[in-house]
Design a protein around this motif. Sequence first.
Motif, PDB file in Angstrom:
ATOM      1  N   MET A   1      12.283 -41.385  75.226  1.00 59.20           N
ATOM      2  CA  MET A   1      10.937 -41.912  74.985  1.00 59.20           C
ATOM      3  C   MET A   1      10.898 -43.402  75.297  1.00 59.20           C
ATOM      4  O   MET A   1      11.759 -44.162  74.874  1.00 59.20           O
ATOM      5  CB  MET A   1      10.577 -41.684  73.513  1.00 59.20           C
ATOM      6  CG  MET A   1       9.156 -42.110  73.164  1.00 59.20           C
ATOM      7  SD  MET A   1       8.880 -41.977  71.378  1.00 59.20           S
ATOM      8  CE  MET A   1       8.628 -43.685  70.936  1.00 59.20           C
ATOM      9  N   ILE A   2       9.923 -43.811  76.063  1.00 58.96           N
ATOM     10  CA  ILE A   2       9.770 -45.226  76.388  1.00 58.96           C
ATOM     11  C   ILE A   2       8.980 -45.908  75.275  1.00 58.96           C
ATOM     12  O   ILE A   2       7.904 -45.447  74.896  1.00 58.96           O
ATOM     13  CB  ILE A   2       9.046 -45.406  77.743  1.00 58.96           C
ATOM     14  CG1 ILE A   2       9.936 -44.856  78.870  1.00 58.96           C
ATOM     15  CG2 ILE A   2       8.712 -46.870  77.992  1.00 58.96           C
ATOM     16  CD1 ILE A   2       9.270 -44.868  80.220  1.00 58.96           C
ATOM     17  N   ARG A   3       9.576 -46.974  74.733  1.00 56.24           N
ATOM     18  CA  ARG A   3       8.869 -47.729  73.694  1.00 56.24           C
ATOM     19  C   ARG A   3       7.982 -48.759  74.384  1.00 56.24           C
ATOM     20  O   ARG A   3       8.391 -49.393  75.352  1.00 56.24           O
ATOM     21  CB  ARG A   3       9.876 -48.454  72.795  1.00 56.24           C
ATOM     22  CG  ARG A   3      10.864 -47.513  72.149  1.00 56.24           C
ATOM     23  CD  ARG A   3      11.921 -48.301  71.424  1.00 56.24           C
ATOM     24  NE  ARG A   3      11.365 -48.981  70.264  1.00 56.24           N
ATOM     25  CZ  ARG A   3      11.751 -48.723  69.019  1.00 56.24           C
ATOM     26  NH1 ARG A   3      12.688 -47.845  68.789  1.00 56.24           N
ATOM     27  NH2 ARG A   3      11.211 -49.368  68.014  1.00 56.24           N
ATOM     28  N   SER A   4       6.772 -48.912  73.869  1.00 52.87           N
ATOM     29  CA  SER A   4       5.894 -49.908  74.485  1.00 52.87           C
ATOM     30  C   SER A   4       5.493 -50.973  73.462  1.00 52.87           C
ATOM     31  O   SER A   4       5.479 -50.737  72.256  1.00 52.87           O
ATOM     32  CB  SER A   4       4.662 -49.238  75.097  1.00 52.87           C
ATOM     33  OG  SER A   4       4.007 -48.453  74.142  1.00 52.87           O
ATOM     34  N   CYS A   5       5.174 -52.128  73.975  1.00 52.53           N
ATOM     35  CA  CYS A   5       4.851 -53.297  73.165  1.00 52.53           C
ATOM     36  C   CYS A   5       3.563 -53.067  72.359  1.00 52.53           C
ATOM     37  O   CYS A   5       2.555 -52.630  72.916  1.00 52.53           O
ATOM     38  CB  CYS A   5       4.685 -54.506  74.075  1.00 52.53           C
ATOM     39  SG  CYS A   5       4.202 -55.994  73.213  1.00 52.53           S
ATOM     40  N   ILE A   6       3.604 -53.402  71.042  1.00 54.26           N
ATOM     41  CA  ILE A   6       2.403 -53.227  70.223  1.00 54.26           C
ATOM     42  C   ILE A   6       1.343 -54.267  70.574  1.00 54.26           C
ATOM     43  O   ILE A   6       0.181 -54.108  70.239  1.00 54.26           O
ATOM     44  CB  ILE A   6       2.717 -53.297  68.711  1.00 54.26           C
ATOM     45  CG1 ILE A   6       3.398 -54.622  68.359  1.00 54.26           C
ATOM     46  CG2 ILE A   6       3.565 -52.120  68.266  1.00 54.26           C
ATOM     47  CD1 ILE A   6       3.464 -54.892  66.875  1.00 54.26           C
ATOM     48  N   CYS A   7       1.772 -55.340  71.250  1.00 52.92           N
ATOM     49  CA  CYS A   7       0.812 -56.406  71.591  1.00 52.92           C
ATOM     50  C   CYS A   7       0.114 -56.149  72.926  1.00 52.92           C
ATOM     51  O   CYS A   7      -1.096 -56.325  73.033  1.00 52.92           O
ATOM     52  CB  CYS A   7       1.507 -57.763  71.642  1.00 52.92           C
ATOM     53  SG  CYS A   7       2.092 -58.308  70.047  1.00 52.92           S
ATOM     54  N   CYS A   8       0.904 -55.763  73.941  1.00 54.03           N
ATOM     55  CA  CYS A   8       0.301 -55.681  75.277  1.00 54.03           C
ATOM     56  C   CYS A   8       0.524 -54.347  75.973  1.00 54.03           C
ATOM     57  O   CYS A   8      -0.016 -54.122  77.060  1.00 54.03           O
ATOM     58  CB  CYS A   8       0.804 -56.832  76.150  1.00 54.03           C
ATOM     59  SG  CYS A   8       2.530 -56.669  76.638  1.00 54.03           S
ATOM     60  N   GLY A   9       1.341 -53.450  75.367  1.00 57.70           N
ATOM     61  CA  GLY A   9       1.516 -52.125  75.944  1.00 57.70           C
ATOM     62  C   GLY A   9       2.582 -52.024  77.020  1.00 57.70           C
ATOM     63  O   GLY A   9       2.893 -50.937  77.489  1.00 57.70           O
TER      64      GLY A   9
END
Length: 133
Positions: A1-9
């Motif tokens: 699973m790729i984790r993405s930034c909560i601020c900018c995605g």
Amino acid sequence: MIRSCICCGTALLPFAGETHQVDYQGASVAVADLSGFRCASCGEIEFDEDSAERYAAAGDMLVLAARHAAGAELRRIRKRLGLNQVEASQLTGGGHNAFSRYETGKVVPAPAVVNLFRLLDRHPEELDRLKRA
Ligand SMILES: [Zn+2]
């Protein structure tokens, strides 16, 4: 699973073995061997659970140390002014045992309380004027 930034995605990239500085009111402590994920786009960091706990604990320690230092300073000035804790509390408000809580570090005094006592430390003769008001 790729984790993405909560601020900018943007996708987050893993990091490990980093040392980060925690700063609070002029004091700082280094926390070593931190790991987690960082956003390559905006720089947002997500620490791993263990790293997050150690980073937060270092911050808590600095906050507690600052509280105790503020409490010790207020106690020193209060005693120099010849006030007991109840009299000092009456002067600044906050309840009859406010100074007991400040001096033991249970409560953080408002900046206005610290500023008033620092002024009185430099100009103790002004205390009489305040008592008459
Ligand atoms: Zn980001």
